[in-house]
Design a protein around this motif. Sequence first.
Motif, PDB file in Angstrom:
ATOM      1  N   LEU A  95       0.835  -1.314   0.180  1.00  0.00           N
ATOM      2  CA  LEU A  95      -0.098  -0.034   0.090  1.00  0.00           C
ATOM      3  C   LEU A  95       0.923   1.308  -0.013  1.00  0.00           C
ATOM      4  CD1 LEU A  95      -2.558  -1.143   2.770  1.00  0.00           C
ATOM      5  CD2 LEU A  95      -2.955  -0.769   0.256  1.00  0.00           C
ATOM      6  N   PHE A  96       0.637   2.044  -0.958  1.00  0.00           N
ATOM      7  CA  PHE A  96       1.476   3.444  -0.947  1.00  0.00           C
ATOM      8  C   PHE A  96       3.035   2.933  -1.367  1.00  0.00           C
ATOM      9  CE2 PHE A  96      -1.760   3.561   2.242  1.00  0.00           C
ATOM     10  CZ  PHE A  96      -3.058   4.350   1.472  1.00  0.00           C
ATOM     11  N   LEU A 110       4.296   0.585   0.121  1.00  0.00           N
ATOM     12  CA  LEU A 110       5.292   0.442   1.535  1.00  0.00           C
ATOM     13  C   LEU A 110       4.408  -1.183   1.656  1.00  0.00           C
ATOM     14  CD1 LEU A 110       4.312   3.311   3.860  1.00  0.00           C
ATOM     15  CD2 LEU A 110       6.531   2.790   2.585  1.00  0.00           C
ATOM     16  N   ARG A 129      -2.284   0.168  16.132  1.00  0.00           N
ATOM     17  CA  ARG A 129      -1.822   0.629  17.245  1.00  0.00           C
ATOM     18  C   ARG A 129      -2.725   1.505  18.402  1.00  0.00           C
ATOM     19  NH1 ARG A 129       3.408   1.981  17.316  1.00  0.00           N
ATOM     20  NH2 ARG A 129       2.917   2.366  19.551  1.00  0.00           N
ATOM     21  N   GLU A 182      -3.518   5.838  18.077  1.00  0.00           N
ATOM     22  CA  GLU A 182      -3.385   5.985  16.865  1.00  0.00           C
ATOM     23  C   GLU A 182      -3.971   7.439  16.489  1.00  0.00           C
ATOM     24  OE1 GLU A 182      -1.262   6.080  14.753  1.00  0.00           O
ATOM     25  OE2 GLU A 182      -1.373   3.987  14.083  1.00  0.00           O
ATOM     26  N   VAL A 217      -1.455  11.064   8.085  1.00  0.00           N
ATOM     27  CA  VAL A 217      -0.915  10.725   6.761  1.00  0.00           C
ATOM     28  C   VAL A 217      -1.931  10.176   5.806  1.00  0.00           C
ATOM     29  CG1 VAL A 217       0.678   8.919   5.591  1.00  0.00           C
ATOM     30  CG2 VAL A 217       1.386   9.818   7.884  1.00  0.00           C
ATOM     31  N   ASP A 239      -0.872   6.818  11.798  1.00  0.00           N
ATOM     32  CA  ASP A 239       0.356   7.303  11.868  1.00  0.00           C
ATOM     33  C   ASP A 239       1.484   6.388  12.368  1.00  0.00           C
ATOM     34  OD1 ASP A 239      -0.733   9.480  10.347  1.00  0.00           O
ATOM     35  OD2 ASP A 239      -1.076  10.497  12.114  1.00  0.00           O
ATOM     36  N   ARG A 240       1.083   5.616  13.710  1.00  0.00           N
ATOM     37  CA  ARG A 240       2.013   4.981  13.952  1.00  0.00           C
ATOM     38  C   ARG A 240       2.238   3.792  13.487  1.00  0.00           C
ATOM     39  NH1 ARG A 240       0.841   5.314  20.828  1.00  0.00           N
ATOM     40  NH2 ARG A 240       1.690   7.468  20.897  1.00  0.00           N
ATOM     41  N   PHE A 277       2.252   3.341  10.408  1.00  0.00           N
ATOM     42  CA  PHE A 277       2.920   3.837   8.913  1.00  0.00           C
ATOM     43  C   PHE A 277       4.627   3.771   9.459  1.00  0.00           C
ATOM     44  CE2 PHE A 277      -0.386   5.911   6.519  1.00  0.00           C
ATOM     45  CZ  PHE A 277      -0.094   5.295   5.264  1.00  0.00           C
ATOM     46  N   ALA A 278       4.999   4.105  10.587  1.00  0.00           N
ATOM     47  CA  ALA A 278       6.330   3.810  10.906  1.00  0.00           C
ATOM     48  C   ALA A 278       6.868   2.499  10.732  1.00  0.00           C
ATOM     49  CB  ALA A 278       6.512   4.360  12.119  1.00  0.00           C
ATOM     50  N   THR A 279       6.073   1.498  11.274  1.00  0.00           N
ATOM     51  CA  THR A 279       6.371   0.056  11.064  1.00  0.00           C
ATOM     52  C   THR A 279       6.641  -0.179   9.715  1.00  0.00           C
ATOM     53  OG1 THR A 279       5.120  -0.498  13.037  1.00  0.00           O
ATOM     54  CG2 THR A 279       5.884  -2.277  11.624  1.00  0.00           C
ATOM     55  N   ILE A 309       7.195   1.531   7.156  1.00  0.00           N
ATOM     56  CA  ILE A 309       8.316   2.405   6.751  1.00  0.00           C
ATOM     57  C   ILE A 309       9.813   1.709   7.078  1.00  0.00           C
ATOM     58  CG2 ILE A 309       9.567   4.632   6.666  1.00  0.00           C
ATOM     59  CD1 ILE A 309       6.809   5.897   6.976  1.00  0.00           C
ATOM     60  N   VAL A 310       9.818   1.489   8.122  1.00  0.00           N
ATOM     61  CA  VAL A 310      11.266   0.681   8.718  1.00  0.00           C
ATOM     62  C   VAL A 310      10.969  -0.561   7.914  1.00  0.00           C
ATOM     63  CG1 VAL A 310      12.050  -0.427  10.282  1.00  0.00           C
ATOM     64  CG2 VAL A 310      11.136   1.699  10.895  1.00  0.00           C
TER      65      VAL A 310
END
Lengths: 332, 332
Positions: free
Chosen positions: B50-51, B53, B78, B81, B85, B103-104, B106-108, B110-111
């Motif tokens: 998705l996006f 990611l 999460r 939350e 984004v 948002d939280r 998303f960080a996962t 992204i990493v």
Amino acid sequence: MSYPPDKLHSMRIVVLAGGIGGARFLRGLKQAAPDADITVIGNTGDDIHLFGLKVCPDLDTVMYTLGGGINEEQGWGREGETFQVKAELAAYGVGPEWFGLGDRDFATHIVRTQMLGAGYPLSAVTEALCARWKPGVRLLPMSDDRVETHVAVDVPDSPTGERKAVHFQEYWVKMRASVEAHAVVPVGADQAKPAPGVLEALAAADVILFPPSNPVVSIGTILAVPGIREAIADAGVPVVGLSPIVGDAPVRGMADKVLAAIGVESTATAVAQHYGSGLLDGWLVDTVDAASVAEIEGAGIRSRAVPLMMTDLEATAAMAREALALAEEVRA
Amino acid sequence: MSYPPDKLHSMRIVVLAGGIGGARFLRGLKQAAPDADITVIGNTGDDIHLFGLKVCPDLDTVMYTLGGGINEEQGWGREGETFQVKAELAAYGVGPEWFGLGDRDFATHIVRTQMLGAGYPLSAVTEALCARWKPGVRLLPMSDDRVETHVAVDVPDSPTGERKAVHFQEYWVKMRASVEAHAVVPVGADQAKPAPGVLEALAAADVILFPPSNPVVSIGTILAVPGIREAIADAGVPVVGLSPIVGDAPVRGMADKVLAAIGVESTATAVAQHYGSGLLDGWLVDTVDAASVAEIEGAGIRSRAVPLMMTDLEATAAMAREALALAEEVRA
């Protein structure tokens, strides 16, 4: 030179822009010349890959500022911003933490990275992002090719005086330009091609403006893309700049640090001479630097001293009007 | 079968897990067997890009649930939350909007995406993410290879009765499983290899458990990776499952929809028979399905009726204890 060449089109203004200074100037220019057809050639040497995402700080600052999404206080980033993603990345131990990407801003980089991954060039991606922001100018990256400005600094405590290259953002944002810059190199610029539309916009321009952006890492980087400097000279129209140095100090930022790296003094005169009369036809300096006008004119560049502090939109629009007036003076 | 083969190691439990049901069961299992060495083989057939990611819903649900970061109310995503984004992506016209990434969260992703892009396999990425969450189990993706569960559905209003394949998440989340699933296909599973550690964990297991996860799109997908089913059968240890169907309806989710697609009735008995006595040694059904025990045992699978509603941690731990007790009964 004569203006306008015909009365059949709006005045075509091309602006070479960096980040905050360029963006704010553009807002004034839009107010000063509401009917003009403005093309912005944006610096991409500040671009950086963070967390696997492509971040284009200068393009975004122009886009957000003109599109009404900028954080006015700090001049970059989004208004109403939150930092959940960044906090989570830090919780994963993933940095860098010194680059302040907010949640709203992340979305821009996610869309950009996804489009680039799908094969679109940066110019097409920028156009797609601007479809939302409607900046009222045509925003072009200087190049679709990767250019990354690196800065040579001393390795701390190296007994042999070693140096290392760091990304411009690391130098600027993380180090706050606190150490000497020995060299500034737009890596990749020599192989880069101007983005589609850049040379065409310059060839069709009635006026070309250099806003009070950083002469080294903003406008200098754009000029380092082969073909752009030549296209400006060949356009045969007035090229007018506004000094980012007022009273021997940068109006904002730390331009003096990178000017020193290329052996240019932090004065309005030295920056004008650095561009040179082969490129620049007119140069606005601040009223506090009125004494420099004669020397600049002696170097073959028409100059005038006017207030150059972009304290508000009206002051900025007045600067833009002065730049356009100087362009007409040059043309006549 | 005898347990333990020696007393020199903690009981080694391997659990095949989907998302919410598997994650909640694991929390109960950790409480029921605090000294056990638990390896979780997680379903990755739900994974979706998705996006740009890589999103791994089931792995993340296990990781967040056991690591204390889950949204308890909804069972996925999460706690605390926000959705900046996602709102921005929508403002860019970039979807899908039906998948609720916060948002939280998303960080996962992204990493994970950054690490995958750098060349790390999903198993290494999962281990790195778990270094933060400390789930108290060893979490392995079923495979490092891409497997994506697709569902065949009717093309709406097609005069010729055409069908199309949609991603499982589109079927499950966007369509809410509201149309008939004609087939469920774990695309890529036949070419996938078990992730490093999966076959080793199964070979070293003392007990293998199937939590009340979806028998088709969670456990069924894991079993579709060549080598995993065989390793379970070859382990020579008790294999015990817990019925996700209570009183002829799924405890949660819409498992009946995908069971129908593979021609299996939505009953505790039918699911046990679907796994079969070649794979399954024991099967827990809910007390409301006590009448099914005899038939299941007739099919060669040891069965017992116990409360199977994971209403709270204590009830879930009791289920886990019953599963382990049934395993010992099988072993004896």
